[in-house]
Design an enzyme around this catalytic site. Structure first.
Site, PDB file in Angstrom:
ATOM      1  N   THR A  80      11.077  43.930  26.358  1.00  0.00           N
ATOM      2  CA  THR A  80      11.590  45.177  27.060  1.00  0.00           C
ATOM      3  C   THR A  80      11.115  46.265  26.517  1.00  0.00           C
ATOM      4  O   THR A  80      11.231  46.443  25.299  1.00  0.00           O
ATOM      5  CB  THR A  80      13.020  45.221  27.346  1.00  0.00           C
ATOM      6  OG1 THR A  80      13.754  45.386  26.086  1.00  0.00           O
ATOM      7  CG2 THR A  80      13.673  44.184  28.165  1.00  0.00           C
ATOM      8  N   GLU A  89      15.313  41.673  32.053  1.00  0.00           N
ATOM      9  CA  GLU A  89      16.430  40.754  31.594  1.00  0.00           C
ATOM     10  C   GLU A  89      16.935  40.095  32.555  1.00  0.00           C
ATOM     11  O   GLU A  89      17.675  38.927  32.438  1.00  0.00           O
ATOM     12  CB  GLU A  89      17.708  41.498  30.967  1.00  0.00           C
ATOM     13  CG  GLU A  89      17.477  41.986  29.725  1.00  0.00           C
ATOM     14  CD  GLU A  89      16.668  43.482  29.661  1.00  0.00           C
ATOM     15  OE1 GLU A  89      16.127  43.935  30.880  1.00  0.00           O
ATOM     16  OE2 GLU A  89      16.701  44.222  28.827  1.00  0.00           O
ATOM     17  N   LYS A 106      24.544  65.621  33.276  1.00  0.00           N
ATOM     18  CA  LYS A 106      26.219  65.574  33.129  1.00  0.00           C
ATOM     19  C   LYS A 106      26.527  67.115  33.246  1.00  0.00           C
ATOM     20  O   LYS A 106      26.353  67.888  32.043  1.00  0.00           O
ATOM     21  CB  LYS A 106      26.482  65.097  31.797  1.00  0.00           C
ATOM     22  CG  LYS A 106      26.593  63.593  31.791  1.00  0.00           C
ATOM     23  CD  LYS A 106      27.238  63.042  30.715  1.00  0.00           C
ATOM     24  CE  LYS A 106      26.806  61.493  30.832  1.00  0.00           C
ATOM     25  NZ  LYS A 106      26.151  60.694  29.859  1.00  0.00           N
ATOM     26  N   TRP A 113      28.918  64.256  37.312  1.00  0.00           N
ATOM     27  CA  TRP A 113      27.611  63.606  37.417  1.00  0.00           C
ATOM     28  C   TRP A 113      26.824  63.949  38.566  1.00  0.00           C
ATOM     29  O   TRP A 113      27.119  63.920  39.550  1.00  0.00           O
ATOM     30  CB  TRP A 113      27.861  62.078  37.308  1.00  0.00           C
ATOM     31  CG  TRP A 113      28.086  61.669  36.134  1.00  0.00           C
ATOM     32  CD1 TRP A 113      28.591  62.485  35.032  1.00  0.00           C
ATOM     33  CD2 TRP A 113      28.611  60.198  35.644  1.00  0.00           C
ATOM     34  NE1 TRP A 113      29.302  61.514  34.009  1.00  0.00           N
ATOM     35  CE2 TRP A 113      29.158  60.366  34.236  1.00  0.00           C
ATOM     36  CE3 TRP A 113      28.595  58.999  36.559  1.00  0.00           C
ATOM     37  CZ2 TRP A 113      29.387  58.991  33.733  1.00  0.00           C
ATOM     38  CZ3 TRP A 113      28.815  57.851  35.831  1.00  0.00           C
ATOM     39  CH2 TRP A 113      29.380  57.784  34.342  1.00  0.00           C
TER      40      TRP A 113
END
Ligand code: AMP
Length: 544
Positions: free
Chosen positions: A185, A334, A443, A448
């Site tokens: 990754t 993954e 943020k 958010w």
């Protein structure tokens, strides 16, 4: 009481054996690195994968040994997919777009025995190979006439190797839980970590990819595989294609709009798979050459798209130009990688187009084989209400249980849940909407703001080619959004126009504090916007 069925192990070699026995004549078309278009078939790929297996054994490659590739999507790379894994060796697909130190790190960490490389990557190999002690040889993926002139130690020619082999031997019976492919990754922090897929995981994943509510791929299809073979098993499409005997069209190093359009046209592609960035380039090419192109020759029916959020505007374009369904997928290295797919439900039949695009713009619903939930900071499942935002957790037979050589420590909890690092909501129908990578969320004043939503809204503007929203330090609000846009050729946009355009698309307090028009946006080696680079470059942009 035990069942009385055969315990045939689930091996990748069964796919190529099946394709050769039942779809031998189906074409595999490649844009070669050398220049011309090459035509092969599933039968030839199987035969050559068998010869490759013989050559690998002769080179001393055994079960569990790692064999790396540094290559584009071509039939030779496809042969390696089957030839290496078929004998129980581990195919380590390396992303050639990474920085040299990362490539070197991965080859060393994987302790690769051989590297098979496209001739265009000879210089990379020359740089890194001397620093990888495990390497026993280098194989140029070409014929004698095109061998690189660089002096490389233990250099071999792929076509010579195959030419020296006679008949292929039957594939060995392996443990289905044995490793088959290794892919690192490209984490933005720390060293890359290796995901080690088993035969069983990838075989089960193939059923999911091929299924009707998956890519619905069949032997009647011709698929343009733009997603690289070096990234997350090319989303499992090569295996699904072998399973059903679909024709594959492999674009090699040419991922520009003109080349993709031409392949799609001449090879009568019915499906395609690629990240959004590739399709932005594709439509940009169409926009600039519309008068000269005959779009009615395109047979495209569906497009598998993920890796980053497929904007609604892209979904709409595929529908309007070709009547093609953009199948939005979410997943990660993954997760092999397919975890959610944006298929419609019966209740969506008959919806008007605009309402349908809204559904397609979500990241999709869990496929069979991957359990998904969204949890709060304490790990408690959040309601499926389409509003509650939390960490996205996954588990299942093709989700990682840990990284190669234990890097990163224990990565799943006691109930096998893997924290994806993505932040999302899930609605009552199970559709996941990705808000952000946890680290990309903006943020602002304790609330958010979704960078993905801002970007999607911005690319809805007809003059915008690509957009990136990042959080930038702000003296009062901690962070505020900054929007960077890349315009289409010849288009002119300014901040006021953009803010005006966004005004009815996002909440007022989400509107970016500034909008900057840029020539280029930086991308990572897997085609995602490089937010890290942008955050660094614009860190002080809103400083007093
Ligand atoms: P990789 O392991 O390089 O394939 O990256 C996986 C990550 O890409 C995920 O964890 C997401 O952050 C992002 N990603 C993948 N698919 C999507 C999607 N459809 N929409 C938004 N982000 C996505």
């Amino acid at each position: 009481m035990q069942g009385l069925m055969q315990r045939t192990p689930l091996l990748l070699s069964s796919l190529i054996t099946h394709a050769a026995a039942n779809h031998a004549g189906t074409e595999i078309v490649s844009q070669t690195v050398e220049g011309p278009i090459a035509r092969s078939t599933w039968g030839e790929v199987a035969e050559r994968a068998g010869k490759l297996a013989g050559a690998l054994r002769r080179l001393g490659v055994g079960e569990g040994d790692r064999v790396a590739t540094l290559a584009w999507n071509t039939s030779r790379h496809l042969e390696l997919y089957f030839g290496v894994t078929g004998i129980g060796a581990v195919l380590h697909t390396v992303n050639p777009r990474l920085f040299l130190p990362q490539i070197e790190y991965m080859l060393r960490h994987a302790e690769d025995s051989y590297v098979f490389f496209d001739i265009g990557f000879a210089e990379i190999i020359a740089e890194v190979a001397p620093n990888v002690p495990s390497l026993r040889g280098l194989i140029a993926l070409t014929d004698r006439a095109h061998m690189p002139s660089l002096a490389l130690p233990n250099l071999l020619c792929y076509e010579d190797l195959l030419g020296a082999e006679s008949d292929a031997h039957p594939w060995p019976t392996l443990d289905e839980n044995a490793a088959s492919i290794l892919c690192y990754t490209s984490g933005t922090t720390g060293n890359p970590k290796g995901v080690l897929y088993s035969h069983r995981a990838l075989l089960l994943h193939s059923f999911c990819a091929a299924a009707a509510d998956g890519l619905a791929v069949s032997c009647l299809d011709s698929g343009l595989l733009v997603v690289p073979l070096f990234h997350a098993n090319a989303w499992g499409v090569p295996f699904a294609a072998a399973m059903v005997g679909a024709k594959l069209v492999l674009p090699g190093p040419r991922l520009d709009g003109a080349s993709l359009f031409s392949l799609m046209q001449t090879e009568r592609c019915t499906f395609a798979a690629g990240v959004p960035t590739v399709w932005f380039g594709f439509f940009d090419y169409i926009d600039r050459n519309r008068a000269a192109l005959d779009l009615t020759t395109i047979r495209l029916d569906r497009v598998l798209c993920g890796g980053s959020a497929a904007p609604r505007a892209l979904i709409k374009r595929f529908d309007e130009e070709f009547g093609a369904f953009l199948l939005h997928a979410w997943g990660m290295t993954e997760t092999s990688p397919i975890a959610t797919l944006g298929r419609l439900l019966p209740k969506h039949i008959g919806l008007d187009r605009e309402a349908r695009y809204d559904i397609q713009a979500k990241q999709g619903r869990p496929v069979y084989g991957v359990e998904i939930r969204v949890v709060d900071a304490e790990g408690r499942p959040l309601p499926r209400d389409g509003r509650s935002v939390g960490a996205l957790m996954v588990r299942g037979p093709w989700v990682t249980a840990g990284y190669f050589k234990g890097e990163g420590g224990v990565v799943i909890d006691a109930e096998h849940w893997f924290n994806t690092g993505d932040v999302a909501t899930m609605d009552e129908d199970g559709y996941v909407t990705l808000t952000d990578r946890a680290k990309d969320i903006i943020k602002s004043g304790g609330e958010w703001i979704s960078s993905i939503e801002l970007e999607n809204a911005a690319v809805g503007h007809p003059d915008v080619l690509e957009a990136a929203a990042i959080g930038v330090a702000h003296p009062k609000w901690v962070e505020r959004p900054l929007l960077l846009i890349r315009c289409k050729e010849g288009a002119v946009l300014d901040k006021a126009t953009m803010l005006d355009f966004l005004a009815d698309k996002v909440a007022r307090w989400w509107l970016p504090d500034d909008v900057i028009v840029v020539e280029e946006l930086p991308h990572t080696a897997t085609g995602k916007l490089s937010k890290v680079t942008l955050r660094k470059a614009y860190a002080n942009h809103l400083a007093p």
